[in-house]
Design a protein around this motif. Structure first.
Motif, PDB file in Angstrom:
ATOM      1  N   LEU A 130      49.626  59.100  39.361  1.00  0.00           N
ATOM      2  CA  LEU A 130      48.275  58.569  39.236  1.00  0.00           C
ATOM      3  C   LEU A 130      48.040  57.458  40.233  1.00  0.00           C
ATOM      4  CD1 LEU A 130      48.035  58.365  35.370  1.00  0.00           C
ATOM      5  CD2 LEU A 130      47.149  60.141  36.871  1.00  0.00           C
ATOM      6  N   GLY A 131      46.749  57.225  40.570  1.00  0.00           N
ATOM      7  CA  GLY A 131      46.398  56.139  41.480  1.00  0.00           C
ATOM      8  C   GLY A 131      46.676  54.794  40.849  1.00  0.00           C
ATOM      9  N   SER A 132      46.858  53.787  41.688  1.00  0.00           N
ATOM     10  CA  SER A 132      47.141  52.435  41.211  1.00  0.00           C
ATOM     11  C   SER A 132      46.177  51.458  41.847  1.00  0.00           C
ATOM     12  CB  SER A 132      48.581  52.046  41.547  1.00  0.00           C
ATOM     13  OG  SER A 132      48.783  52.093  42.935  1.00  0.00           O
ATOM     14  N   ILE A 133      46.357  50.186  41.527  1.00  0.00           N
ATOM     15  CA  ILE A 133      45.468  49.146  42.038  1.00  0.00           C
ATOM     16  C   ILE A 133      45.561  49.062  43.543  1.00  0.00           C
ATOM     17  CG2 ILE A 133      45.045  46.646  42.035  1.00  0.00           C
ATOM     18  CD1 ILE A 133      46.109  46.565  39.253  1.00  0.00           C
ATOM     19  N   GLU A 134      44.433  48.927  44.196  1.00  0.00           N
ATOM     20  CA  GLU A 134      44.449  48.648  45.614  1.00  0.00           C
ATOM     21  C   GLU A 134      44.882  47.213  45.826  1.00  0.00           C
ATOM     22  OE1 GLU A 134      40.868  49.622  47.676  1.00  0.00           O
ATOM     23  OE2 GLU A 134      40.473  51.346  46.413  1.00  0.00           O
ATOM     24  N   THR A 135      45.743  46.992  46.839  1.00  0.00           N
ATOM     25  CA  THR A 135      46.259  45.651  47.058  1.00  0.00           C
ATOM     26  C   THR A 135      45.740  45.029  48.344  1.00  0.00           C
ATOM     27  OG1 THR A 135      48.198  46.538  48.202  1.00  0.00           O
ATOM     28  CG2 THR A 135      48.380  46.207  45.822  1.00  0.00           C
ATOM     29  N   GLU A 136      44.813  45.696  49.003  1.00  0.00           N
ATOM     30  CA  GLU A 136      44.301  45.158  50.251  1.00  0.00           C
ATOM     31  C   GLU A 136      42.783  45.072  50.201  1.00  0.00           C
ATOM     32  OE1 GLU A 136      47.649  46.740  53.441  1.00  0.00           O
ATOM     33  OE2 GLU A 136      45.606  47.472  53.537  1.00  0.00           O
ATOM     34  N   ALA A 137      42.277  44.147  51.013  1.00  0.00           N
ATOM     35  CA  ALA A 137      40.842  44.036  51.192  1.00  0.00           C
ATOM     36  C   ALA A 137      40.531  44.568  52.579  1.00  0.00           C
ATOM     37  CB  ALA A 137      40.410  42.578  51.067  1.00  0.00           C
ATOM     38  N   MET A 192      36.756  43.178  46.096  1.00  0.00           N
ATOM     39  CA  MET A 192      35.675  42.693  45.243  1.00  0.00           C
ATOM     40  C   MET A 192      35.639  41.165  45.178  1.00  0.00           C
ATOM     41  SD  MET A 192      33.803  45.094  44.273  1.00  0.00           S
ATOM     42  CE  MET A 192      34.156  45.821  45.880  1.00  0.00           C
ATOM     43  N   ILE A 193      36.772  40.514  45.448  1.00  0.00           N
ATOM     44  CA  ILE A 193      36.786  39.054  45.453  1.00  0.00           C
ATOM     45  C   ILE A 193      35.846  38.544  46.537  1.00  0.00           C
ATOM     46  CG2 ILE A 193      38.249  37.031  45.852  1.00  0.00           C
ATOM     47  CD1 ILE A 193      40.566  38.661  44.699  1.00  0.00           C
ATOM     48  N   GLU A 194      35.829  39.234  47.655  1.00  0.00           N
ATOM     49  CA  GLU A 194      34.912  38.874  48.743  1.00  0.00           C
ATOM     50  C   GLU A 194      33.469  39.165  48.347  1.00  0.00           C
ATOM     51  OE1 GLU A 194      33.919  40.334  53.307  1.00  0.00           O
ATOM     52  OE2 GLU A 194      35.407  41.374  52.100  1.00  0.00           O
ATOM     53  N   THR A 195      33.239  40.319  47.702  1.00  0.00           N
ATOM     54  CA  THR A 195      31.877  40.745  47.374  1.00  0.00           C
ATOM     55  C   THR A 195      31.259  39.904  46.271  1.00  0.00           C
ATOM     56  OG1 THR A 195      32.628  42.986  47.920  1.00  0.00           O
ATOM     57  CG2 THR A 195      30.483  42.790  46.876  1.00  0.00           C
ATOM     58  N   LEU A 196      32.081  39.352  45.375  1.00  0.00           N
ATOM     59  CA  LEU A 196      31.563  38.569  44.253  1.00  0.00           C
ATOM     60  C   LEU A 196      30.632  37.457  44.713  1.00  0.00           C
ATOM     61  CD1 LEU A 196      34.661  38.237  41.898  1.00  0.00           C
ATOM     62  CD2 LEU A 196      32.459  39.241  41.306  1.00  0.00           C
ATOM     63  N   GLY A 197      30.980  36.802  45.820  1.00  0.00           N
ATOM     64  CA  GLY A 197      30.165  35.694  46.298  1.00  0.00           C
ATOM     65  C   GLY A 197      28.836  36.114  46.877  1.00  0.00           C
ATOM     66  N   SER A 198      28.649  37.437  47.072  1.00  0.00           N
ATOM     67  CA  SER A 198      27.406  37.944  47.662  1.00  0.00           C
ATOM     68  C   SER A 198      26.460  38.532  46.631  1.00  0.00           C
ATOM     69  CB  SER A 198      27.732  39.022  48.713  1.00  0.00           C
ATOM     70  OG  SER A 198      28.561  38.510  49.726  1.00  0.00           O
ATOM     71  N   ALA A 199      26.889  38.658  45.371  1.00  0.00           N
ATOM     72  CA  ALA A 199      26.069  39.322  44.352  1.00  0.00           C
ATOM     73  C   ALA A 199      24.728  38.615  44.171  1.00  0.00           C
ATOM     74  CB  ALA A 199      26.820  39.369  43.026  1.00  0.00           C
ATOM     75  N   THR A 200      23.646  39.384  44.232  1.00  0.00           N
ATOM     76  CA  THR A 200      22.306  38.832  44.031  1.00  0.00           C
ATOM     77  C   THR A 200      21.672  39.302  42.731  1.00  0.00           C
ATOM     78  OG1 THR A 200      21.306  40.668  45.265  1.00  0.00           O
ATOM     79  CG2 THR A 200      21.912  38.706  46.522  1.00  0.00           C
ATOM     80  N   VAL A 201      22.151  40.433  42.193  1.00  0.00           N
ATOM     81  CA  VAL A 201      21.615  40.982  40.947  1.00  0.00           C
ATOM     82  C   VAL A 201      22.775  41.368  40.042  1.00  0.00           C
ATOM     83  CG1 VAL A 201      20.302  42.852  39.884  1.00  0.00           C
ATOM     84  CG2 VAL A 201      19.506  41.847  42.011  1.00  0.00           C
ATOM     85  N   LEU A 202      22.676  40.975  38.789  1.00  0.00           N
ATOM     86  CA  LEU A 202      23.688  41.323  37.797  1.00  0.00           C
ATOM     87  C   LEU A 202      23.018  42.110  36.687  1.00  0.00           C
ATOM     88  CD1 LEU A 202      26.439  41.227  36.506  1.00  0.00           C
ATOM     89  CD2 LEU A 202      26.002  38.867  35.820  1.00  0.00           C
ATOM     90  N   CYS A 203      23.283  43.421  36.643  1.00  0.00           N
ATOM     91  CA  CYS A 203      22.724  44.294  35.609  1.00  0.00           C
ATOM     92  C   CYS A 203      23.729  44.377  34.455  1.00  0.00           C
ATOM     93  CB  CYS A 203      22.462  45.689  36.163  1.00  0.00           C
ATOM     94  SG  CYS A 203      21.299  45.737  37.536  1.00  0.00           S
ATOM     95  N   THR A 204      23.273  44.059  33.256  1.00  0.00           N
ATOM     96  CA  THR A 204      24.197  43.986  32.128  1.00  0.00           C
ATOM     97  C   THR A 204      23.679  44.738  30.914  1.00  0.00           C
ATOM     98  OG1 THR A 204      25.310  42.455  30.600  1.00  0.00           O
ATOM     99  CG2 THR A 204      23.162  41.785  31.419  1.00  0.00           C
ATOM    100  N   ASP A 205      24.621  45.279  30.148  1.00  0.00           N
ATOM    101  CA  ASP A 205      24.285  45.837  28.836  1.00  0.00           C
ATOM    102  C   ASP A 205      23.937  44.695  27.884  1.00  0.00           C
ATOM    103  OD1 ASP A 205      24.840  48.504  29.505  1.00  0.00           O
ATOM    104  OD2 ASP A 205      26.973  48.191  29.187  1.00  0.00           O
ATOM    105  N   LYS A 206      23.292  45.069  26.782  1.00  0.00           N
ATOM    106  CA  LYS A 206      23.011  44.078  25.745  1.00  0.00           C
ATOM    107  C   LYS A 206      24.137  44.043  24.710  1.00  0.00           C
ATOM    108  CE  LYS A 206      20.348  44.887  22.159  1.00  0.00           C
ATOM    109  NZ  LYS A 206      21.178  44.472  20.982  1.00  0.00           N
ATOM    110  N   THR A 207      24.347  45.171  24.052  1.00  0.00           N
ATOM    111  CA  THR A 207      25.274  45.210  22.932  1.00  0.00           C
ATOM    112  C   THR A 207      26.712  45.015  23.396  1.00  0.00           C
ATOM    113  OG1 THR A 207      23.808  46.722  21.767  1.00  0.00           O
ATOM    114  CG2 THR A 207      26.083  46.583  20.996  1.00  0.00           C
ATOM    115  N   GLY A 208      27.372  44.009  22.841  1.00  0.00           N
ATOM    116  CA  GLY A 208      28.769  43.766  23.133  1.00  0.00           C
ATOM    117  C   GLY A 208      29.021  42.947  24.370  1.00  0.00           C
ATOM    118  N   THR A 209      28.011  42.792  25.223  1.00  0.00           N
ATOM    119  CA  THR A 209      28.173  41.990  26.433  1.00  0.00           C
ATOM    120  C   THR A 209      27.395  40.691  26.296  1.00  0.00           C
ATOM    121  OG1 THR A 209      28.353  44.044  27.708  1.00  0.00           O
ATOM    122  CG2 THR A 209      28.009  42.007  28.943  1.00  0.00           C
TER     123      THR A 209
END
Length: 838
Positions: free
Chosen positions: A195-202, A284-301
């Protein structure tokens, strides 16, 4: 009732048979890490310098350089091994999870902890963690394409096809199974698939860093070769020229860059995991700082996903509100409504809403469902909730008992109204009651009943003659962390969009309580009527979406991306996978999310808490800030080191810095880059500035220019000391000692200057960082030893320094610090700022 294995039995089997995972062939052992380090160019230069000193007969210098080489191997290997351990921990977190029964309780465990004999509960969307045999089937359909290549789901049956296999996917229904084989013993293990595993590079950062290292290495090697030729031709001493060239090459080679990137990305993923967010892709650590919109569920989040029944309304309009605390005995008129809701729920529920029905039933004097089962009644057929019928029904009855079957159904009120064939007037009454309950933030379900004779059951719910019984309102408290997290998003320039399947009024009320500002609420039905342009116009004004189907999430994501937004999207179901994959940052729910959603996402929210998403964005900004600080320092610090190695060659002075001096400096720079800057705390304005543009490069012209300005100023002050020393006839050893001390103090100044993007003398000095204090203390101690310990003084070819020399070196360092901090306040401060706004 199934009790499963005991914890002791499970632990014994885990110890005897091993974890439920396939052997990993790509793990980096300590020997492999050392082998990779030995091939590094900096190490080759150190060893070449040691060999040349040995040829010159200076065995002491040769031994010291060889020792530095061994020390470099040790430091890098320790850092790489630490990184590998972090990645192993993250891989364990990323492994598929399993719901098992042990000691009679449902437990959610890591897939690697499943053992033979475990009772496994499979639900729609689960990645099956081990080979198993079905004990109880609920219309289970399995995608076995990973094993067979067959794209169509396989319908499972207890009698004819009871086997399920590791790594296959439950695409519909569910089942209770007993595990028969795990790990290498499973069918997957026998076939040998991995099975595939975590990517370790950016990738983007890795490519950009590699290009910069190659460019600087090419420049450094070219200058070093030229220096060797000039020194050899003009002075005739080719061995000394080779040493000068090696020293210059070592001073110009930024070998710290790839190490820093690896350490920052791995440690960053580890730090984010401490916030209950698993980063499956380090980019994604790099992309996190660029997020402009956060779409979220209601229930449980946004809410706690801790449902409780707050209100019951009968078809005639009678209403009963439950008190918030304590058990409640329902009036007799409302008991049938509650009983039918329980009969339309799973007997052993996992869904929070169905648990709420059972909890209400447990508070009553008699458990009607238990009585039915005691009378021989059983569920004869389940009609699952699936499009377009958003309701779940169960047919109850006893074999060969006159009176036929009782069919209980619950679901969306509008669907229940359709099933009951309600008139327009009845629909209007139901709609008015639903809006009143939804306005209080309740999630509203309709309940209905039908009778059926002893003839075969129909294929769909629409063939029953249902009677509307009433409505049930369920409350789900808002998470305490949500309002503050929403405010943080607002100040950070991140727009929060709530997407839910609930009623519009419920969605509106929850959004208002959470602090989500929206001009309007857009429903899935309304959205289906809009074309692309109209949808884009509505999305620009709307931050609350209700009655949304999973596939419509993908439309929302694509529309936001076309508008130039950087989108983060949460999801938990099988049908959420396309939208999670399409979003720039897909965030799967770890607690209630399916394995399919987890595999499609780039991040996994382990506690399903919206506050953790915002905390990870904050941490992502901090990590990227610190990476940029380290890069600025690395580029800046190599300028004075390379300059001090080159200037004597250009001006005809005796060699100031040899390989042993450069090696010592590298021992200072390496831990500063990978440890000190990585541990820096966040900037004060980290969540009050706009998102970073995704087009901004790590090695941007502004970053490079500011680094060169810092390094050039440091070089200018240090070289002026060298030129003045020669002008006044100081000895080479005295000039070397004074300039080396000044250079070390200047490096410490560059650390302080690059700790913050803003100008604050007090902040730069007092900002807490225990790692900096430790490294600084070690560096200053070694510097003092180089002056007062005869062995080091002789090794570095230093003359004793007087008090005035120390004061001059300290004065130059203070002058450099003042100049650079003043530049942060001047019109040139744009060079030092943290981010380019989106």
């Amino acid at each position: 009732m199934l009790t499963g294995l005991t914890q002791a039995e499970a632990q014994a089997r885990l110890s005897a048979e091993g974890p439920n995972e396939l052997p990993r062939t790509s793990r980096r052992t300590a020997l492999r890490i050392v082998g990779e380090v030995v091939r590094e160019p900096m190490l080759a230069l150190l060893l070449a310098g040691a060999l040349l000193y040995f040829l010159l007969g200076d065995k002491t210098e040769a031994i010291v350089l060889a020792s530095f080489a061994c020390f470099s191997i040790m430091i890098t290997a320790v850092q790489e091994a630490r990184t590998e351990r972090v990645l192993e921990t993250l891989r364990d977190l990323a492994s598929p999870r399993a719901l098992v029964v042990r000691d009679g309780e449902h437990l959610r465990i890591a897939g690697r902890e499943v053992v033979r004999g475990d009772i496994l509960i499979i639900e729609e969307g689960d990645r099956i963690p081990a080979d198993a045999t079905i004990l109880s089937n609920n219309d289970l359909h399995v995608d076995e394409s990973l094993l067979t290549g067959e794209s169509f789901p396989v319908t499972k049956d207890v009698e004819t096809d009871p086997a399920v296999f590791s790594a296959t996917l439950a695409v519909r229904g569910g089942a209770i199974c007993e595990v028969t084989a795990t790990g290498p013993s499973s069918r997957l293990g026998q076939i040998g698939k991995v099975l595939g595993s975590i990517e370790t590079e950016a990738p983007q950062l890795r490519v950009e860093t590699r290009q910069m290292v190659r460019l600087l290495a090419l420049v450094g090697i070219s200058i070093s070769i030229l220096a060797v030729l000039l020194q050899g031709v003009l002075r005739g001493n080719w061995l000394e020229a080779a040493l000068a060239g090696i020293a210059l090459g070592m001073s110009m080679l930024p070998e710290e860059l790839p190490v820093v990137l690896t350490v920052f990305m791995a440690m960053g993923a580890w730090r984010i995991s401490k916030l209950n967010v698993l980063t499956r892709r380090a980019a994604m650590i790099e992309t996190l700082g660029s997020a402009t919109v956060l779409c979220t569920d209601k229930t449980g989040t946004l809410t706690e996903n801790r449902m409780s029944i707050s209100e019951l309304r009968l078809a005639d309009g009678q209403s009963f509100r439950r008190p918030e605390n304590g058990a409640t005995i329902l009036p007799d008129a409302f008991l049938p409504l509650a009983e039918l809701g329980i009969m339309a729920s799973a007997i052993d529920p996992f869904d929070p809403m169905e648990k709420a029905f059972h909890a209400l039933g447990a508070e009553q004097e008699g458990d009607r469902v238990s009585q039915l089962r005691g009378d021989g009644h059983q569920i004869r057929r389940l009609y699952p909730l699936e499009k377009p019928v958003l309701a779940m029904a169960q047919a109850w009855g006893a074999p060969d008992v006159p009176g036929g079957l009782t069919i209980a159904t619950k679901g969306a009120p509008e669907t229940i109204a359709d099933l009951c064939g309600a008139s327009d007037a009845q629909r209007a009454e139901i709609r008015e009651m639903v809006e009143q309950m939804a306005a209080d933030g309740l999630r509203v379900l309709g309940v209905a009943i039908a009778k059926w004779g002893n003839t075969p059951l129909p294929a769909t719910q629409h063939e029953f003659d249902f009677d509307f019984v009433g409505l049930v309102g369920l409350s789900d408290p808002l998470r305490a962390s949500v309002p503050a997290a929403i405010r943080d998003c607002s100040t950070a320039g991140i727009r929060v969009i709530m997407i839910t399947g609930d009623h519009p009024e419920t969605a509106r009320t929850t959004a208002r309580r959470a602090g989500i500002a929206s001009v309007e609420v857009l429903t899935g039905a309304e959205m289906a009527l809009l074309d692309g342009e109209a949808l884009a116009h509505r999305i620009a004004r709307c931050s609350v979406f209700a009655r949304i189907m999973p596939e419509q999430k993908l439309q929302i994501v694509e529309a936001l991306k076309r508008a130039g937004e950087i989108v983060a999207m949460t999801g938990d179901g099988v049908n959420d996978a396309p939208s999670l994959k399409a979003a720039h940052i897909g965030i799967a729910m770890g607690g209630r999310g399916t394995d399919v959603a987890r595999e499609a996402a780039s991040m996994v929210l382990l506690d399903d808490d919206f506050g953790s998403i915002v905390a990870s964005i904050r941490m992502g900004r901090r990590i990227y800030d610190n990476l940029r600080k380290a890069i600025r320092f690395i580029i800046a610090v190599h300028v004075p080191i390379a300059g001090m190695a080159l200037i004597p060659l250009l001006l005809g002075y005796p060699l100031l810095l040899g390989p042993v001096h450069i090696a010592f400096l590298e021992m200072v720079i390496d831990p500063v880059c990978s440890l000190v800057f990585e541990a820096e705390t966040e900037e004060a304005n980290i969540m009050s500035r706009p998102p970073r543009s995704p087009r901004q490069r790590l090695f941007s012209p502004r970053t490079m220019l500011w680094s060169l300005v810092q390094g050039t100023l440091a070089l200018g002050l240090c070289s002026s000391l060298v030129i003045a020393g020669h002008h006044f006839g100081e000895s080479a050893s005295h000039i070397r000692a004074t300039s080396f001390v000044t250079l070390i103090l200047s490096i410490l100044v560059l650390i302080l200057v690059n700790r913050s993007f803003g100008a604050s003398l007090i902040r730069a000095i007092t900002r807490p960082n225990p790692t900096l204090l430790l490294v600084g203390a070690v560096v200053l101690s070694l510097l003092v030893m180089s002056q007062f310990w005869p062995a080091m003084t002789s090794l570095f070819a230093f003359a004793p320094l007087h008090r005035a020399d120390w004061m001059i070196a300290g004065g130059i360092a203070l002058c450099l610090f003042a100049l650079l901090e003043a530049m942060k306040l001047s019109p040139a401060r744009t060079l030092t700022s943290a981010e380019t706004p989106h």
